[in-house]
Design a protein around this motif. Structure first.
Motif, PDB file in Angstrom:
ATOM      1  N   PHE A   9      49.166  36.045  51.292  1.00 37.75           N
ATOM      2  CA  PHE A   9      47.908  35.338  51.048  1.00 37.75           C
ATOM      3  C   PHE A   9      46.795  36.325  50.686  1.00 37.75           C
ATOM      4  O   PHE A   9      46.086  36.158  49.686  1.00 37.75           O
ATOM      5  CB  PHE A   9      47.542  34.541  52.310  1.00 37.75           C
ATOM      6  N   LEU A  10      46.629  37.366  51.479  1.00 40.89           N
ATOM      7  CA  LEU A  10      45.589  38.354  51.228  1.00 40.89           C
ATOM      8  C   LEU A  10      45.842  39.151  49.948  1.00 40.89           C
ATOM      9  O   LEU A  10      44.905  39.494  49.225  1.00 40.89           O
ATOM     10  CB  LEU A  10      45.455  39.300  52.420  1.00 40.89           C
ATOM     11  N   SER A  11      47.098  39.435  49.660  1.00 38.09           N
ATOM     12  CA  SER A  11      47.428  40.162  48.427  1.00 38.09           C
ATOM     13  C   SER A  11      47.082  39.336  47.198  1.00 38.09           C
ATOM     14  O   SER A  11      46.510  39.856  46.235  1.00 38.09           O
ATOM     15  CB  SER A  11      48.914  40.514  48.397  1.00 38.09           C
ATOM     16  N   TYR A  12      47.421  38.060  47.217  1.00 37.09           N
ATOM     17  CA  TYR A  12      47.148  37.179  46.084  1.00 37.09           C
ATOM     18  C   TYR A  12      45.645  37.103  45.807  1.00 37.09           C
ATOM     19  O   TYR A  12      45.193  37.328  44.690  1.00 37.09           O
ATOM     20  CB  TYR A  12      47.711  35.780  46.356  1.00 37.09           C
ATOM     21  N   PHE A  13      44.879  36.792  46.831  1.00 41.82           N
ATOM     22  CA  PHE A  13      43.450  36.645  46.633  1.00 41.82           C
ATOM     23  C   PHE A  13      42.757  37.994  46.417  1.00 41.82           C
ATOM     24  O   PHE A  13      41.748  38.069  45.701  1.00 41.82           O
ATOM     25  CB  PHE A  13      42.821  35.883  47.801  1.00 41.82           C
ATOM     26  N   GLY A  14      43.268  39.045  46.991  1.00 39.10           N
ATOM     27  CA  GLY A  14      42.712  40.377  46.745  1.00 39.10           C
ATOM     28  C   GLY A  14      42.902  40.805  45.301  1.00 39.10           C
ATOM     29  O   GLY A  14      41.987  41.356  44.677  1.00 39.10           O
ATOM     30  N   TYR A  15      44.092  40.566  44.765  1.00 37.27           N
ATOM     31  CA  TYR A  15      44.368  40.899  43.362  1.00 37.27           C
ATOM     32  C   TYR A  15      43.426  40.133  42.438  1.00 37.27           C
ATOM     33  O   TYR A  15      42.827  40.700  41.514  1.00 37.27           O
ATOM     34  CB  TYR A  15      45.818  40.593  43.020  1.00 37.27           C
ATOM     35  N   HIS A  16      43.302  38.823  42.659  1.00 37.55           N
ATOM     36  CA  HIS A  16      42.482  38.008  41.770  1.00 37.55           C
ATOM     37  C   HIS A  16      40.984  38.254  41.964  1.00 37.55           C
ATOM     38  O   HIS A  16      40.196  37.966  41.057  1.00 37.55           O
ATOM     39  CB  HIS A  16      42.817  36.526  41.945  1.00 37.55           C
ATOM     40  N   SER A  17      40.573  38.783  43.088  1.00 35.61           N
ATOM     41  CA  SER A  17      39.162  39.112  43.256  1.00 35.61           C
ATOM     42  C   SER A  17      38.781  40.341  42.442  1.00 35.61           C
ATOM     43  O   SER A  17      37.609  40.554  42.149  1.00 35.61           O
ATOM     44  CB  SER A  17      38.819  39.332  44.727  1.00 35.61           C
ATOM     45  N   ILE A  18      39.745  41.135  42.063  1.00 36.91           N
ATOM     46  CA  ILE A  18      39.478  42.315  41.241  1.00 36.91           C
ATOM     47  C   ILE A  18      39.818  42.060  39.773  1.00 36.91           C
ATOM     48  O   ILE A  18      39.027  42.334  38.881  1.00 36.91           O
ATOM     49  CB  ILE A  18      40.262  43.530  41.773  1.00 36.91           C
ATOM     50  N   HIS A  19      40.987  41.488  39.508  1.00 41.73           N
ATOM     51  CA  HIS A  19      41.483  41.350  38.142  1.00 41.73           C
ATOM     52  C   HIS A  19      41.349  39.942  37.576  1.00 41.73           C
ATOM     53  O   HIS A  19      41.676  39.724  36.410  1.00 41.73           O
ATOM     54  CB  HIS A  19      42.959  41.753  38.070  1.00 41.73           C
ATOM     55  N   GLY A  20      40.894  38.996  38.323  1.00 39.99           N
ATOM     56  CA  GLY A  20      40.837  37.603  37.875  1.00 39.99           C
ATOM     57  C   GLY A  20      39.722  37.337  36.880  1.00 39.99           C
ATOM     58  O   GLY A  20      38.965  38.227  36.489  1.00 39.99           O
ATOM     59  N   ASP A  21      39.605  36.072  36.462  1.00 47.07           N
ATOM     60  CA  ASP A  21      38.602  35.677  35.480  1.00 47.07           C
ATOM     61  C   ASP A  21      37.183  35.885  35.992  1.00 47.07           C
ATOM     62  O   ASP A  21      36.265  36.088  35.206  1.00 47.07           O
ATOM     63  CB  ASP A  21      38.780  34.207  35.102  1.00 47.07           C
ATOM     64  N   TYR A  22      36.980  35.788  37.280  1.00 53.45           N
ATOM     65  CA  TYR A  22      35.654  35.982  37.861  1.00 53.45           C
ATOM     66  C   TYR A  22      35.644  37.165  38.826  1.00 53.45           C
ATOM     67  O   TYR A  22      34.807  37.244  39.709  1.00 53.45           O
ATOM     68  CB  TYR A  22      35.216  34.712  38.590  1.00 53.45           C
ATOM     69  N   GLY A  23      36.543  38.101  38.635  1.00 55.34           N
ATOM     70  CA  GLY A  23      36.656  39.255  39.521  1.00 55.34           C
ATOM     71  C   GLY A  23      35.689  40.366  39.169  1.00 55.34           C
ATOM     72  O   GLY A  23      34.778  40.209  38.350  1.00 55.34           O
ATOM     73  N   LEU A  24      35.892  41.501  39.787  1.00 55.44           N
ATOM     74  CA  LEU A  24      34.993  42.634  39.598  1.00 55.44           C
ATOM     75  C   LEU A  24      35.033  43.183  38.170  1.00 55.44           C
ATOM     76  O   LEU A  24      33.995  43.511  37.594  1.00 55.44           O
ATOM     77  CB  LEU A  24      35.348  43.741  40.588  1.00 55.44           C
TER      78      LEU A  24
END
Length: 105
Positions: A23-38
């Motif tokens: 769970f944390l890996s999925y959301f951590g990845y998308h918080s950096i590389h996602g459409d609205y990430g860093l």
């Protein structure tokens, strides 16, 4: 009285930590590389700066055009400006004038 003895499984206690890590890996990845990430935020900021610079250029150009229009309006006709615009548009000059060409690129 019936009693059942269950043998404790080794893998049963690893299910909750494994799900939590997934769970944390999925959301951590998308918080950096996602459409609205860093990284997307950095890209948006770069585009915003480019467009702000372009807007500044356009505002300066518009201000210059408004100044020229103000000089050509009915209330304040400036003969020098009218003469300059007419010569530029018609590409003509008088025989007694010296023409200096600007060769800037």
């Amino acid at each position: 009285m019936w009693t059942r003895h269950h043998k404790k499984k080794k893998y049963g206690r690893l299910i909750l930590p494994a799900v939590t890590i997934a769970f944390l890996s999925y959301f951590g990845y998308h918080s950096i590389h996602g459409d609205y990430g860093l990284r997307a935020g950095q890209e948006f900021e770069r585009i915003r700066k480019e467009r702000a610079a372009e807007l500044d250029k356009l505002v300066a150009h518009r201000t210059a055009l408004e100044k020229e229009v103000g000089l050509l309006s009915d209330g304040s006709l400036d003969e020098d400006i009218i003469d300059e615009k007419a010569r530029y548009q018609l590409n003509m000059s008088r025989p007694d004038e010296i023409v200096i060409f600007n060769t800037y690129f």
